[in-house]
Design an enzyme around this catalytic site. Structure first.
Site, mmCIF file in Angstrom:
data_model
loop_
_atom_site.group_PDB
_atom_site.id
_atom_site.type_symbol
_atom_site.label_atom_id
_atom_site.label_comp_id
_atom_site.label_asym_id
_atom_site.label_seq_id
_atom_site.Cartn_x
_atom_site.Cartn_y
_atom_site.Cartn_z
ATOM 1 N N LYS A 6 0.831 -1.212 0.000
ATOM 2 C CA LYS A 6 0.000 0.000 0.000
ATOM 3 C C LYS A 6 0.869 1.268 0.000
ATOM 4 C CE LYS A 6 -2.108 -0.909 3.936
ATOM 5 N NZ LYS A 6 -1.528 -2.214 4.283
ATOM 6 N N ARG A 52 -9.206 1.631 9.147
ATOM 7 C CA ARG A 52 -8.648 0.331 9.506
ATOM 8 C C ARG A 52 -9.710 -0.588 10.112
ATOM 9 N NH1 ARG A 52 -3.049 0.850 8.904
ATOM 10 N NH2 ARG A 52 -1.965 -0.877 9.890
ATOM 11 N N ARG A 112 11.763 -6.262 4.787
ATOM 12 C CA ARG A 112 11.481 -4.847 4.494
ATOM 13 C C ARG A 112 12.392 -3.916 5.306
ATOM 14 N NH1 ARG A 112 5.501 -2.307 4.965
ATOM 15 N NH2 ARG A 112 5.708 -2.639 7.209
ATOM 16 N N ARG A 168 11.545 -1.741 10.676
ATOM 17 C CA ARG A 168 10.515 -1.217 11.573
ATOM 18 C C ARG A 168 10.378 -2.119 12.781
ATOM 19 N NH1 ARG A 168 5.181 0.311 8.141
ATOM 20 N NH2 ARG A 168 4.243 -0.768 9.908
ATOM 21 N N ARG A 211 -0.224 -8.427 13.672
ATOM 22 C CA ARG A 211 -0.786 -7.474 12.713
ATOM 23 C C ARG A 211 -1.683 -8.172 11.700
ATOM 24 N NH1 ARG A 211 4.408 -5.104 10.525
ATOM 25 N NH2 ARG A 211 3.125 -3.738 9.236
HETATM 26 P P1 AMP Z 1 1.014 0.861 9.045
HETATM 27 O O1 AMP Z 1 2.228 1.677 8.798
HETATM 28 O O2 AMP Z 1 -0.185 1.313 8.257
HETATM 29 O O3 AMP Z 1 1.283 -0.626 8.926
HETATM 30 O O4 AMP Z 1 0.605 1.110 10.578
HETATM 31 C C1 AMP Z 1 1.484 0.787 11.624
HETATM 32 C C2 AMP Z 1 0.728 0.760 12.941
HETATM 33 O O5 AMP Z 1 0.163 2.060 13.203
HETATM 34 C C3 AMP Z 1 -0.469 -0.180 12.995
HETATM 35 O O6 AMP Z 1 -0.086 -1.518 13.304
HETATM 36 C C4 AMP Z 1 -1.291 0.456 14.109
HETATM 37 O O7 AMP Z 1 -0.722 0.195 15.386
HETATM 38 C C5 AMP Z 1 -1.110 1.938 13.834
HETATM 39 N N1 AMP Z 1 -2.125 2.457 12.909
HETATM 40 C C6 AMP Z 1 -1.923 2.964 11.672
HETATM 41 N N2 AMP Z 1 -3.069 3.370 11.109
HETATM 42 C C7 AMP Z 1 -4.029 3.117 12.031
HETATM 43 C C8 AMP Z 1 -5.450 3.312 12.051
HETATM 44 N N3 AMP Z 1 -6.118 3.842 10.987
HETATM 45 N N4 AMP Z 1 -6.116 2.930 13.167
HETATM 46 C C9 AMP Z 1 -5.476 2.415 14.229
HETATM 47 N N5 AMP Z 1 -4.165 2.184 14.273
HETATM 48 C C10 AMP Z 1 -3.428 2.546 13.180
#
Ligand code: AMP
Length: 209
Positions: free
Chosen positions: A13, A88, A127, A157, A168
């Protein structure tokens, strides 16, 4: 053009959103990037989010909704936006619809990138992110462990560790996956196969916008 990117962690994404944002000159908002930056800066929001992000759980909806509300009111989104990592869950999606309705906007497309879990686990394990230009890359594409684009230092990360990746994926299955049906019922979902090269996936997306 107002687009939401959907897909499991590691589906691509962020990579695809960056490319589409450049192509159309529209802002890319990644809620994950915003949260990681707040955590690094040690702000109040960062402190609230840290434990959730690092253990692979979703942060409380209110925190995210505040971020999105500010963004939606900003002038920079006049020509559109690309949302990566939000919504989400169904509650966030419902709040989002209300917010954009209130601002006389609507969503054009929800792009769902489809990849299988074995591939996702493999991708997330290798990654890396460049600390300088934020490029998402993989350890296999790095040059002597440095960013292939700018030579910056690459880091893994915190939530790309195997046990967190599994959490996740569970969270995705339970809370985020139902959004596919939600947007399908609204007639704006497109499914895109996420296998192949980055360029192939971008091409598929562009052909469907
Ligand atoms: P991502 O970079 O999109 O994989 O997000 C990393 C982490 O940020 C996720 O595992 C959540 O802990 C938090 N996070 C990101 N976007 C959201 C969202 N829309 N709602 C809740 N937690 C989020």
């Amino acid at each position: 053009m107002r687009i939401v990117m959907l897909g499991a962690p590691g589906a691509g994404k962020g990579t695809q959103a960056t490319k589409i944002s450049k192509k159309f000159g529209i802002p890319h908002i990644s809620t994950g990037d915003i949260l990681r930056s707040e955590i690094n800066k040690g702000t109040e929001m960062g402190l609230k989010a840290k434990e959730y992000v690092e253990s692979g759980k979703l942060v409380p909806d209110e925190l995210i909704i505040d971020i999105i509300e500010d963004f939606i009111k900003d002038d920079s989104i006049k020509e559109g936006f690309i949302m990566d990592g939000f919504p989400r869950n169904i509650a966030q999606a419902k709040k989002f619809i209300k917010m954009i309705d209130k601002n006389d906007l609507s969503l054009d497309k929800v792009v769902n990138i489809v990849v299988d879990y074995d591939e996702v686990i493999k991708r997330l394990g290798s990654r890396r992110i460049c600390v300088q230009c934020r490029k998402i890359t993989s350890i296999d594409e790095s040059q002597d462990g440095r960013c292939p684009e700018c030579g910056g230092k690459l880091v893994k990360r915190e939530d790309d560790r195997e046990e967190v990746i599994r959490e996740r994926l569970n969270v995705y299955e339970e809370q985020t996956r139902p959004l596919i049906e939600y947007y399908k019922n609204r007639g704006i979902l497109v499914n895109i196969q996420g296998n192949g090269t980055e360029e192939e996936v971008t091409e598929r997306i562009l052909n469907n916008l």
